[in-house]
Design a protein around this motif. Structure first.
Motif, mmCIF file in Angstrom:
data_model
loop_
_atom_site.group_PDB
_atom_site.id
_atom_site.type_symbol
_atom_site.label_atom_id
_atom_site.label_comp_id
_atom_site.label_asym_id
_atom_site.label_seq_id
_atom_site.Cartn_x
_atom_site.Cartn_y
_atom_site.Cartn_z
ATOM 1 N N TYR B 131 29.987 65.740 43.064
ATOM 2 C CA TYR B 131 29.209 66.425 42.036
ATOM 3 C C TYR B 131 29.334 67.940 42.173
ATOM 4 O O TYR B 131 28.988 68.512 43.201
ATOM 5 N N ILE B 132 29.808 68.581 41.104
ATOM 6 C CA ILE B 132 29.901 70.038 41.043
ATOM 7 C C ILE B 132 29.067 70.491 39.847
ATOM 8 O O ILE B 132 29.413 70.212 38.698
ATOM 9 N N PRO B 133 27.935 71.167 40.122
ATOM 10 C CA PRO B 133 26.985 71.444 39.028
ATOM 11 C C PRO B 133 27.435 72.528 38.059
ATOM 12 O O PRO B 133 26.843 72.665 36.993
ATOM 13 N N HIS B 134 28.474 73.286 38.391
ATOM 14 C CA HIS B 134 28.839 74.398 37.512
ATOM 15 C C HIS B 134 30.160 74.140 36.778
ATOM 16 O O HIS B 134 30.873 73.190 37.051
ATOM 17 N N TYR B 135 30.441 75.056 35.861
ATOM 18 C CA TYR B 135 31.629 74.955 35.008
ATOM 19 C C TYR B 135 32.935 75.050 35.810
ATOM 20 O O TYR B 135 33.049 75.833 36.739
ATOM 21 N N LEU B 136 33.902 74.222 35.431
ATOM 22 C CA LEU B 136 35.245 74.315 36.005
ATOM 23 C C LEU B 136 36.244 74.556 34.869
ATOM 24 O O LEU B 136 36.179 73.901 33.830
ATOM 25 N N ASP B 137 37.176 75.469 35.080
ATOM 26 C CA ASP B 137 38.199 75.785 34.080
ATOM 27 C C ASP B 137 39.351 74.781 34.231
ATOM 28 O O ASP B 137 40.242 74.957 35.048
ATOM 29 N N ARG B 198 42.713 65.435 49.379
ATOM 30 C CA ARG B 198 41.401 66.098 49.393
ATOM 31 C C ARG B 198 41.532 67.624 49.534
ATOM 32 O O ARG B 198 40.705 68.365 48.993
ATOM 33 N N ILE B 199 42.552 68.096 50.236
ATOM 34 C CA ILE B 199 42.742 69.561 50.355
ATOM 35 C C ILE B 199 43.333 70.121 49.057
ATOM 36 O O ILE B 199 42.946 71.199 48.605
ATOM 37 N N MET B 200 44.228 69.366 48.419
ATOM 38 C CA MET B 200 44.739 69.806 47.111
ATOM 39 C C MET B 200 43.573 69.905 46.126
ATOM 40 O O MET B 200 43.452 70.887 45.386
ATOM 41 N N VAL B 201 42.700 68.882 46.127
ATOM 42 C CA VAL B 201 41.545 68.889 45.214
ATOM 43 C C VAL B 201 40.629 70.077 45.536
ATOM 44 O O VAL B 201 40.215 70.815 44.635
ATOM 45 N N GLU B 206 38.702 75.439 43.599
ATOM 46 C CA GLU B 206 38.543 76.898 43.704
ATOM 47 C C GLU B 206 39.247 77.624 42.555
ATOM 48 O O GLU B 206 38.779 78.659 42.090
ATOM 49 N N VAL B 207 40.358 77.051 42.094
ATOM 50 C CA VAL B 207 41.013 77.616 40.906
ATOM 51 C C VAL B 207 40.100 77.422 39.695
ATOM 52 O O VAL B 207 39.865 78.349 38.908
ATOM 53 N N ARG B 212 40.450 81.587 42.653
ATOM 54 C CA ARG B 212 41.885 81.758 42.902
ATOM 55 C C ARG B 212 42.628 81.709 41.574
ATOM 56 O O ARG B 212 42.189 81.034 40.640
ATOM 57 N N ARG B 213 43.783 82.361 41.528
ATOM 58 C CA ARG B 213 44.651 82.260 40.363
ATOM 59 C C ARG B 213 45.527 81.006 40.518
ATOM 60 O O ARG B 213 45.883 80.649 41.650
ATOM 61 N N PRO B 214 45.901 80.343 39.420
ATOM 62 C CA PRO B 214 46.771 79.167 39.512
ATOM 63 C C PRO B 214 48.047 79.447 40.301
ATOM 64 O O PRO B 214 48.512 78.606 41.075
ATOM 65 N N GLU B 215 48.614 80.637 40.128
ATOM 66 C CA GLU B 215 49.895 80.975 40.764
ATOM 67 C C GLU B 215 49.806 80.989 42.287
ATOM 68 O O GLU B 215 50.827 80.882 42.980
ATOM 69 N N GLU B 216 48.594 81.160 42.815
ATOM 70 C CA GLU B 216 48.436 81.227 44.271
ATOM 71 C C GLU B 216 48.874 79.934 44.963
ATOM 72 O O GLU B 216 49.193 79.956 46.152
ATOM 73 N N ILE B 217 48.854 78.827 44.241
ATOM 74 C CA ILE B 217 49.232 77.550 44.860
ATOM 75 C C ILE B 217 50.621 77.658 45.470
ATOM 76 O O ILE B 217 50.856 77.236 46.613
ATOM 77 N N GLU B 218 51.537 78.246 44.714
ATOM 78 C CA GLU B 218 52.908 78.394 45.193
ATOM 79 C C GLU B 218 52.941 79.211 46.499
ATOM 80 O O GLU B 218 53.619 78.836 47.463
#
Lengths: 250, 250
Positions: B131-137, B198-201, B206-207, B212-218
């Motif tokens: 459960y994450i109570p706030h908005y996710l993009d 679970r770490i990817m999730v 956080e994105v 974090r910016r999406p590009e940071e994954i790379e």
């Protein structure tokens, strides 16, 4: 005083029902009143649209309570959800007219009963469905359910002990549908006697098993004798689905 | 000897995972081996497609075991479902080629991670979602997830301690979709390191939170340092969804 209406979802698996005489601490009502009393510093009593039995769930139980405290709806909802056990959730809080009474003003209710069928049981829905491993004749059950529609004396389909109160109720609609391995049975009526949905379900299951003809429902209703109906289906498949108020769909 | 393949669904809430050193009795493997040993009168050991951690669920875990007993598939399935705890269900049993090995022959796996979002928590899905109570993009999360696709060294996304084994894996597809208040994230890859999903999730969340910016994954992948990735998301949202074998979709 302000009158606050709450819409509540709960997983009834662990509880002795909404309300209970004697050991009241393990009831949903007790949990909610405890949190509301702590929040307001007042001795809060909530009025529910009706009780639910031990193990029965609710998707939209409706209650109201009176308080002198001025608190926003969001604050009430979020405070409760923070301190209530995780299997009880306040979906909505709103201030309503002083005359609103969650029980007296309820015009009709919907109950959902969920059955899981087939050779393979379910690990995830086991607490929310009644598992029947064999085939059920859904068409026969649908036909049988049509005999419940309308205004009838449902004495044969209740565990009511008192002989004083009326056992006449009106059923508006029964909708039976298959969703994968599930059979979902939705009952809409102006009110339901004690155990009435579960006894109707237990009797419809016997029709689905070929133990009774659909037409027998009419005869059972007419006898007004509990022993003529089928068994009481288990609590865990039953959900209080919706409570309707005049001019107001909750 | 006969080689039997089982497809298993389990609610991992109560268990110390599939397998555990030390106190092994509260593991899913132990429960299944106990029932199979009792059924056959033999000392049965099962081989799973892989382990699942404490609290992780499975919709289609695959195992195999060898036995000298001649029993029908239906008998094995029904015997197990009768004696296993209700939160472990054998969905299918079948006799397979002697060479079939549930771990070595697994070609790819799908994992599902479920998130519940919004101001209102859930009474019914609380054990099966994070459960994450706030908005996710979601759009940012989808963009971020695309950087995982392909063959990479996923060392930054694992809790692996051993330095000997390869940390290179290939991700075929990540599908993120909204279903009402739920975000469902499906991961398909040829294999997953310890805690990798679970770490990817945790990093994708956080994105979604704008941290974090999406590009940071790379960049994180390239550093190969666990501390650069996000937190390990809780176990209860994770489901082993499907295991695929050569020429055989289980």
């Amino acid at each position: 005083m302000r009158n606050i209406k709450l819409t509540i979802e709960y997983d009834g698996s662990k509880y002795n029902g909404w309300q209970r005489l004697g050991n009241t601490e393990n009831t949903i009502q007790f949990k909610i009143e405890s949190v509301l009393s702590r929040m307001t510093g007042e001795n809060i009593e909530v009025i529910a649209s009706g009780r639910t039995d031990a193990g029965v769930h609710a998707l939209n139980q409706v209650v109201n309570f009176k308080t002198n405290k001025i608190l926003s709806s969001e604050y009430i909802r979020d405070y409760c959800n923070k301190y209530l056990p995780k299997d009880i959730v306040i979906k909505d809080a709103e201030e309503v007219d002083d005359r609103f009474h969650a029980r007296y003003n309820a015009k009709s209710k919907k109950y959902l009963y969920r059955i899981w069928t087939g050779e393979i049981p379910t690990a995830f829905h086991r607490k929310y469905t009644y598992y029947i491993p064999h085939y059920l004749d859904i068409e026969a059950m649908k036909k049988a359910s049509s005999y419940f529609i309308g205004k009838h004396d449902f004495k044969a389909f209740s565990s009511v002990k008192s002989k004083k109160k009326s056992t006449i109720r009106e059923i508006y609609e029964i909708n039976i549908k298959e969703e994968g391995k599930e059979i979902q049975m939705m009952f809409h009526g102006n009110g339901f006697l004690y155990n009435m949905v579960r006894i109707m379900v237990g009797t419809l299951i016997e029709v689905g098993e070929g133990k009774r003809r659909p037409e027998e429902i009419e005869e059972i209703i007419n006898t007004k004798v509990r022993q003529n109906a089928g068994p009481t289906a288990p609590a865990q498949g039953l959900f209080l689905y919706q409570v309707y108020y005049e001019g107001l769909q909750v």
